[in-house]
Design a protein around this motif. Structure first.
Motif, mmCIF file in Angstrom:
data_model
loop_
_atom_site.group_PDB
_atom_site.id
_atom_site.type_symbol
_atom_site.label_atom_id
_atom_site.label_comp_id
_atom_site.label_asym_id
_atom_site.label_seq_id
_atom_site.Cartn_x
_atom_site.Cartn_y
_atom_site.Cartn_z
ATOM 1 N N UNK A 135 11.677 5.333 -108.234
ATOM 2 C CA UNK A 135 11.126 5.239 -106.881
ATOM 3 C C UNK A 135 9.666 5.706 -106.847
ATOM 4 N N UNK A 136 9.326 6.686 -107.664
ATOM 5 C CA UNK A 136 7.926 7.112 -107.734
ATOM 6 C C UNK A 136 7.037 5.980 -108.218
ATOM 7 N N UNK A 137 7.546 5.191 -109.169
ATOM 8 C CA UNK A 137 6.791 4.041 -109.670
ATOM 9 C C UNK A 137 6.709 2.951 -108.603
ATOM 10 N N UNK A 138 7.834 2.695 -107.939
ATOM 11 C CA UNK A 138 7.862 1.656 -106.913
ATOM 12 C C UNK A 138 6.956 1.990 -105.734
ATOM 13 N N UNK A 139 6.900 3.282 -105.379
ATOM 14 C CA UNK A 139 6.166 3.702 -104.184
ATOM 15 C C UNK A 139 4.756 4.189 -104.502
ATOM 16 N N UNK A 140 4.302 4.000 -105.713
ATOM 17 C CA UNK A 140 2.951 4.416 -106.065
ATOM 18 C C UNK A 140 1.937 3.718 -105.164
ATOM 19 N N UNK A 141 0.966 4.500 -104.686
ATOM 20 C CA UNK A 141 0.007 3.990 -103.708
ATOM 21 C C UNK A 141 -0.844 2.857 -104.262
ATOM 22 N N UNK A 180 -0.536 -6.458 -95.451
ATOM 23 C CA UNK A 180 -0.378 -5.031 -95.138
ATOM 24 C C UNK A 180 -1.214 -4.210 -96.118
ATOM 25 N N UNK A 181 -1.987 -3.281 -95.593
ATOM 26 C CA UNK A 181 -2.803 -2.419 -96.439
ATOM 27 C C UNK A 181 -1.910 -1.443 -97.211
ATOM 28 N N UNK A 182 -2.390 -0.918 -98.337
ATOM 29 C CA UNK A 182 -1.567 0.018 -99.124
ATOM 30 C C UNK A 182 -1.082 1.205 -98.300
ATOM 31 N N UNK A 183 0.190 1.465 -98.394
ATOM 32 C CA UNK A 183 0.814 2.576 -97.661
ATOM 33 C C UNK A 183 0.834 3.805 -98.563
ATOM 34 N N UNK A 184 0.446 4.947 -98.015
ATOM 35 C CA UNK A 184 0.431 6.201 -98.771
ATOM 36 C C UNK A 184 1.843 6.806 -98.752
ATOM 37 N N UNK A 185 2.733 6.209 -99.537
ATOM 38 C CA UNK A 185 4.139 6.575 -99.466
ATOM 39 C C UNK A 185 4.395 8.045 -99.791
ATOM 40 N N UNK A 218 5.163 -1.393 -106.852
ATOM 41 C CA UNK A 218 5.646 -2.738 -106.567
ATOM 42 C C UNK A 218 5.809 -2.973 -105.068
ATOM 43 N N UNK A 219 6.150 -1.923 -104.310
ATOM 44 C CA UNK A 219 6.351 -2.071 -102.868
ATOM 45 C C UNK A 219 5.047 -2.444 -102.170
ATOM 46 N N UNK A 220 3.979 -1.713 -102.467
ATOM 47 C CA UNK A 220 2.683 -2.046 -101.868
ATOM 48 C C UNK A 220 2.184 -3.406 -102.337
ATOM 49 N N UNK A 221 2.476 -3.759 -103.580
ATOM 50 C CA UNK A 221 2.087 -5.074 -104.094
ATOM 51 C C UNK A 221 2.792 -6.181 -103.307
ATOM 52 N N UNK A 222 4.070 -5.968 -103.019
ATOM 53 C CA UNK A 222 4.823 -6.952 -102.245
ATOM 54 C C UNK A 222 4.298 -7.027 -100.812
ATOM 55 N N UNK A 223 3.993 -5.877 -100.203
ATOM 56 C CA UNK A 223 3.490 -5.860 -98.828
ATOM 57 C C UNK A 223 2.116 -6.507 -98.708
ATOM 58 N N UNK A 224 1.369 -6.495 -99.796
ATOM 59 C CA UNK A 224 0.023 -7.075 -99.751
ATOM 60 C C UNK A 224 0.068 -8.577 -99.489
ATOM 61 N N UNK A 270 5.719 10.259 -96.599
ATOM 62 C CA UNK A 270 6.432 11.040 -97.617
ATOM 63 C C UNK A 270 7.829 11.399 -97.124
ATOM 64 N N UNK A 271 7.902 11.777 -95.846
ATOM 65 C CA UNK A 271 9.212 12.090 -95.273
ATOM 66 C C UNK A 271 10.066 10.828 -95.187
ATOM 67 N N UNK A 272 9.425 9.709 -94.836
ATOM 68 C CA UNK A 272 10.156 8.438 -94.782
ATOM 69 C C UNK A 272 10.659 8.039 -96.172
ATOM 70 N N UNK A 273 9.881 8.335 -97.202
ATOM 71 C CA UNK A 273 10.289 8.005 -98.575
ATOM 72 C C UNK A 273 11.508 8.812 -98.995
#
Length: 304
Positions: A140-146, A160-165, A150-156, A172-175
């Protein structure tokens, strides 16, 4: 005749030795439960009592000084304690209802006769509960890397701008909530599924004859029949969330700016990072009281 006398002498000798032996039919059960009882005392009872005594002491190196209720007084004037308690309750209020709703929804779906390959889906949903949390958290740390996640890459792709997960207090709380929901939804799904399988099918047949639709059957039969399951899952999920430690410790280390600092993570850092064991023990016992009170309130609210 000689053989009979020999047997009688052997039995008599055995009875004499049995009287001298400590293990008798009356004492044998205690010898069987003795090892388990010893382990319980050594690894449960003694640590609980020792921790309680420690909460009234100040520890400096190997020296212990009795300070009365000073640790508890300090705790109720500690802003970080209140912050960690607030964070824990925020996660509890948001995550537990979402997780249990999804668990019930998936369980109802997998209980339906329309779904094929039920065993595959049940195993798939339950797998996160038995997956090593450290390995899952690293993924999840890899997936949510700012920057490279992969999550921010998919949202792009959707603009959607990069989310500071993991570096924004809110995200961070949502993560943490996301990882907890992913991990425990399948576990509770299995419990709900077991409850659904114990509901007599005659109830649904009678309701169908009376003209009740699927939705009405769900709210008038399924939900009431699952009341004991709801009580169990709500109470156990609440206790588990109040003891939340692994996810914030691995993903965010309680940051940023203590946004994901939970009460158990604060307890851990107090005891094993700052070696303030007396104060950490006080935090532990306050947490025990809070957990007991909330569980009692939940049981009362549902009428049990």
């Amino acid at each position: 005749m000689a053989q009979t006398e020999k047997v009688q002498k052997t039995v008599a000798a055995f009875r004499v030795n049995a009287k001298k032996n400590i293990v008798t039919p009356k004492t044998a059960p205690y010898f069987f439960i003795g090892p388990a009882l010893l382990l319980l005392v050594v690894f449960t009872v003694y640590p609980v009592i020792s921790s309680l005594i420690l909460s009234f002491q100040e520890v400096r190196g190997v020296e212990k000084t009795f300070v009365g209720f000073a640790n508890y007084s300090r705790l109720f004037h500690d802003p970080i304690f209140y912050k960690s308690l607030l964070n824990t309750f925020e996660i509890l209020i948001v995550q537990v209802p979402i997780m249990l709703f999804l668990s019930l929804l998936i369980a109802v779906g997998l209980h339906s006769s329309m779904v094929k390959a039920k065993a595959f889906f049940r195993i798939s949903f339950f797998m996160p509960a038995i997956t090593a949390l450290v390995a899952a958290s690293i993924v999840f740390m890899i997936l949510l890397d700012e920057h490279f996640g992969l999550v921010n890459y998919f949202l792009s792709f959707f603009g959607v701008k990069p989310v500071h997960w993991l570096t924004s207090p809110f995200w961070a709380k949502a993560s943490v909530i996301l990882v907890m929901t992913w991990r425990w939804t399948g576990y509770n799904m299995v419990i709900f599924l077991a409850g659904l399988q114990n509901i007599p099918s005659e109830l649904y047949e009678a309701a169908s004859i009376d003209g009740a639709g699927k939705v009405k059957q769900f709210f008038m039969i399924t939900i009431p029949q699952l009341k004991p399951v709801f009580i169990f899952t709500v109470v156990m999920s609440t206790i588990g969330t109040l003891q939340l430690f692994d996810e914030p410790f691995i993903l965010t280390q309680g940051g940023p700016n203590s946004a994901t600092m939970t009460i158990t993570l604060y307890l851990y850092e107090t005891g094993f990072k700052f070696f303030d064991f007396g104060y950490a023990s006080a935090i532990a016992y306050v947490l025990v009281v809070i957990t007991a009170v909330i569980s009692w309130i939940q049981m009362k609210l549902v009428g049990e």
